[in-house]
Design a protein around this motif. Structure first.
Motif, short mmCIF file in Angstrom:
data_model
loop_
_atom_site.label_atom_id
_atom_site.label_comp_id
_atom_site.label_asym_id
_atom_site.label_seq_id
_atom_site.Cartn_x
_atom_site.Cartn_y
_atom_site.Cartn_z
N THR A 11 0.85 -1.19 0.00
CA THR A 11 0.00 0.00 0.00
C THR A 11 0.89 1.24 0.00
N VAL A 12 0.34 2.32 -0.54
CA VAL A 12 1.00 3.62 -0.47
C VAL A 12 -0.01 4.60 0.11
N ASP A 13 0.49 5.65 0.72
CA ASP A 13 -0.40 6.67 1.28
C ASP A 13 -1.10 7.42 0.14
N GLY A 14 -2.42 7.46 0.21
CA GLY A 14 -3.19 8.18 -0.79
C GLY A 14 -4.01 9.28 -0.15
N PRO A 15 -4.63 10.12 -0.96
CA PRO A 15 -5.39 11.25 -0.42
C PRO A 15 -6.62 10.86 0.38
N VAL A 16 -7.16 9.63 0.15
CA VAL A 16 -8.32 9.20 0.91
C VAL A 16 -8.02 7.95 1.75
N GLY A 17 -6.73 7.63 1.87
CA GLY A 17 -6.35 6.45 2.62
C GLY A 17 -5.36 5.62 1.84
N PRO A 18 -5.00 4.44 2.36
CA PRO A 18 -3.99 3.61 1.71
C PRO A 18 -4.47 3.04 0.37
N ILE A 19 -3.69 3.32 -0.68
CA ILE A 19 -3.99 2.80 -2.01
C ILE A 19 -3.26 1.47 -2.18
N ALA A 20 -3.99 0.42 -2.54
CA ALA A 20 -3.40 -0.91 -2.70
C ALA A 20 -2.73 -1.02 -4.06
N LEU A 49 -2.47 -0.76 -9.66
CA LEU A 49 -3.11 -0.21 -8.47
C LEU A 49 -4.61 -0.44 -8.47
N ASP A 50 -5.18 -0.43 -7.28
CA ASP A 50 -6.63 -0.38 -7.11
C ASP A 50 -7.02 1.08 -6.89
N LEU A 51 -7.75 1.66 -7.83
CA LEU A 51 -8.24 3.01 -7.65
C LEU A 51 -9.22 3.07 -6.47
N ARG A 52 -9.40 4.25 -5.89
CA ARG A 52 -10.39 4.40 -4.82
C ARG A 52 -11.75 3.87 -5.28
N GLY A 53 -12.47 3.24 -4.38
CA GLY A 53 -13.76 2.66 -4.72
C GLY A 53 -13.66 1.28 -5.34
N HIS A 54 -12.44 0.74 -5.43
CA HIS A 54 -12.22 -0.54 -6.09
C HIS A 54 -11.25 -1.41 -5.28
N GLY A 55 -11.41 -2.71 -5.43
CA GLY A 55 -10.45 -3.64 -4.84
C GLY A 55 -10.24 -3.44 -3.37
N ARG A 56 -8.97 -3.28 -2.99
CA ARG A 56 -8.59 -3.19 -1.58
C ARG A 56 -8.36 -1.75 -1.14
N GLU A 81 -10.28 14.29 -12.25
CA GLU A 81 -9.57 15.38 -11.59
C GLU A 81 -10.07 15.51 -10.16
N GLY A 82 -9.15 15.58 -9.22
CA GLY A 82 -9.53 15.65 -7.82
C GLY A 82 -10.00 14.33 -7.25
N GLY A 83 -9.70 13.24 -7.96
CA GLY A 83 -10.11 11.91 -7.51
C GLY A 83 -9.11 10.86 -7.95
N TRP A 84 -9.49 10.10 -8.99
CA TRP A 84 -8.67 8.96 -9.40
C TRP A 84 -7.29 9.35 -9.88
N LEU A 85 -7.15 10.48 -10.54
CA LEU A 85 -5.82 10.91 -10.97
C LEU A 85 -4.91 11.12 -9.77
N ASP A 86 -5.46 11.63 -8.68
CA ASP A 86 -4.66 11.82 -7.46
C ASP A 86 -4.17 10.49 -6.90
N ASP A 87 -4.96 9.42 -7.09
CA ASP A 87 -4.53 8.09 -6.65
C ASP A 87 -3.31 7.62 -7.43
N VAL A 88 -3.33 7.86 -8.74
CA VAL A 88 -2.19 7.47 -9.58
C VAL A 88 -0.94 8.25 -9.16
N VAL A 89 -1.10 9.54 -8.93
CA VAL A 89 0.04 10.37 -8.50
C VAL A 89 0.56 9.87 -7.16
N ALA A 90 -0.34 9.47 -6.27
CA ALA A 90 0.09 8.95 -4.96
C ALA A 90 0.94 7.70 -5.12
N VAL A 91 0.60 6.87 -6.09
CA VAL A 91 1.38 5.66 -6.35
C VAL A 91 2.76 6.03 -6.89
#
Length: 269
Positions: free
Chosen positions: A8-17, A57-64, A74-84
């Motif tokens: 996992t990596v730290d993401g804007p809404v919690g740990p991104i798997a 990665l598992d985007l927010r709302g998906h997987g783990r 913008e302001g959502g899933w793209l931020d998850d990719v950047v967090a990874v």
């Protein structure tokens, strides 16, 4: 590729798997972004064919990953990719995405050009253009049928004819969908099917873009791929007989195209 780790990596809404294949390098790792309402695991057959480091990665709302919005590019899933990218110390990466994942990857190339070395899309679009009433019809069907039946019915409709009875494809899709609250999926449907990235200046993308789609893709047909190639100056490829999930339907062909585009980018560097 045999070495795999779930992290996992730290993401804007919690740990991104993330699933990590091999040892990521600062420049040149492949980052795989899944279609909506699936998860990183749909990329397993492709990742195992690539002779280079891969992260899915598992985007927010998906997987783990956290089931928390906003569900938007913008302001959502793209931020998850950047967090990874940040969490794994990836200065730049080759992005590949299926459906929404390809749209997110194109947005990243437009907004963060220094972080993206190439973009390879499968069954993607700049914007589906689904009317609000059609999206709400999907939501109503989901709420009426429930998650399990809704996706069990949908699976055979989105793949090519040759894969409609393929146990591996359908089982992989079911596993990727997982057990999620209807409210989460509703938010994802509304966010994804109303998304449009045409305003992001995609003609300014300088890295190689390869956009492929199945000739039997009911969601993002070849004309949407042609638009991606036209706007970005990229290459459009049709995949005969395939539907919306080529990474499961024909992973060897997907891996081949991905390597082709990566090789082009490395030759141009």
């Amino acid at each position: 590729m045999t070495s795999r780790q779930s992290r996992t990596v730290d993401g804007p809404v919690g740990p991104i798997a993330v699933d990590v294949f091999g040892e990521p390098t600062a420049d040149g790792t492949v980052v795989l972004v899944h279609p909506i309402n699936t998860a990183a695991l749909v990329w397993d057959p492709v990742a195992e064919l690539l002779d280079r480091p891969v992260v899915a990665l598992d985007l927010r709302g998906h997987g783990r990953s956290p089931m928390t919005g906003p569900f938007a590019i913008e302001g959502g899933w793209l931020d998850d990719v950047v967090a990874v990218l940040d969490g794994l110390s990836l200065n730049s990466a080759h992005l590949a995405g299926g459906s929404l994942g390809g749209t997110i990857s194109l947005a990243a190339a437009a907004l963060l050009p220094e972080r993206v070395r190439s973009v390879t899309c499968f069954g993607s679009t700049l914007g589906v253009g689904v009317p609000t009433e059609a999206i709400e019809a999907m939501v109503t069907e989901l709420e009426t049928k429930g998650t399990v039946r809704y996706f069990a019915d949908l699976g055979p409709q989105v793949v090519g004819a040759a894969s409609r009875d393929d146990r591996f494809v359908l089982a992989s899709l079911a596993a990727a969908v997982g057990a999620r609250d209807t409210a989460v999926i509703t938010g994802i449907l509304r966010g994804a099917f109303s998304a449009d990235i045409r305003h992001l200046g995609l003609s300014g993308i300088k890295v190689p873009v390869l956009a492929a789609t199945g000739t039997e893709d009911p969601t993002c047909p070849p004309e949407m791929t042609a638009e991606i190639a036209s706007v970005t100056g990229g290459t459009a490829v049709e995949l005969p007989g395939l539907g919306h999930l080529p990474m499961l339907e024909q992973p060897a062909r997907v891996a081949e195209l991905l390597v082709q585009n990566i090789t082009q980018s490395e030759g141009a560097a």
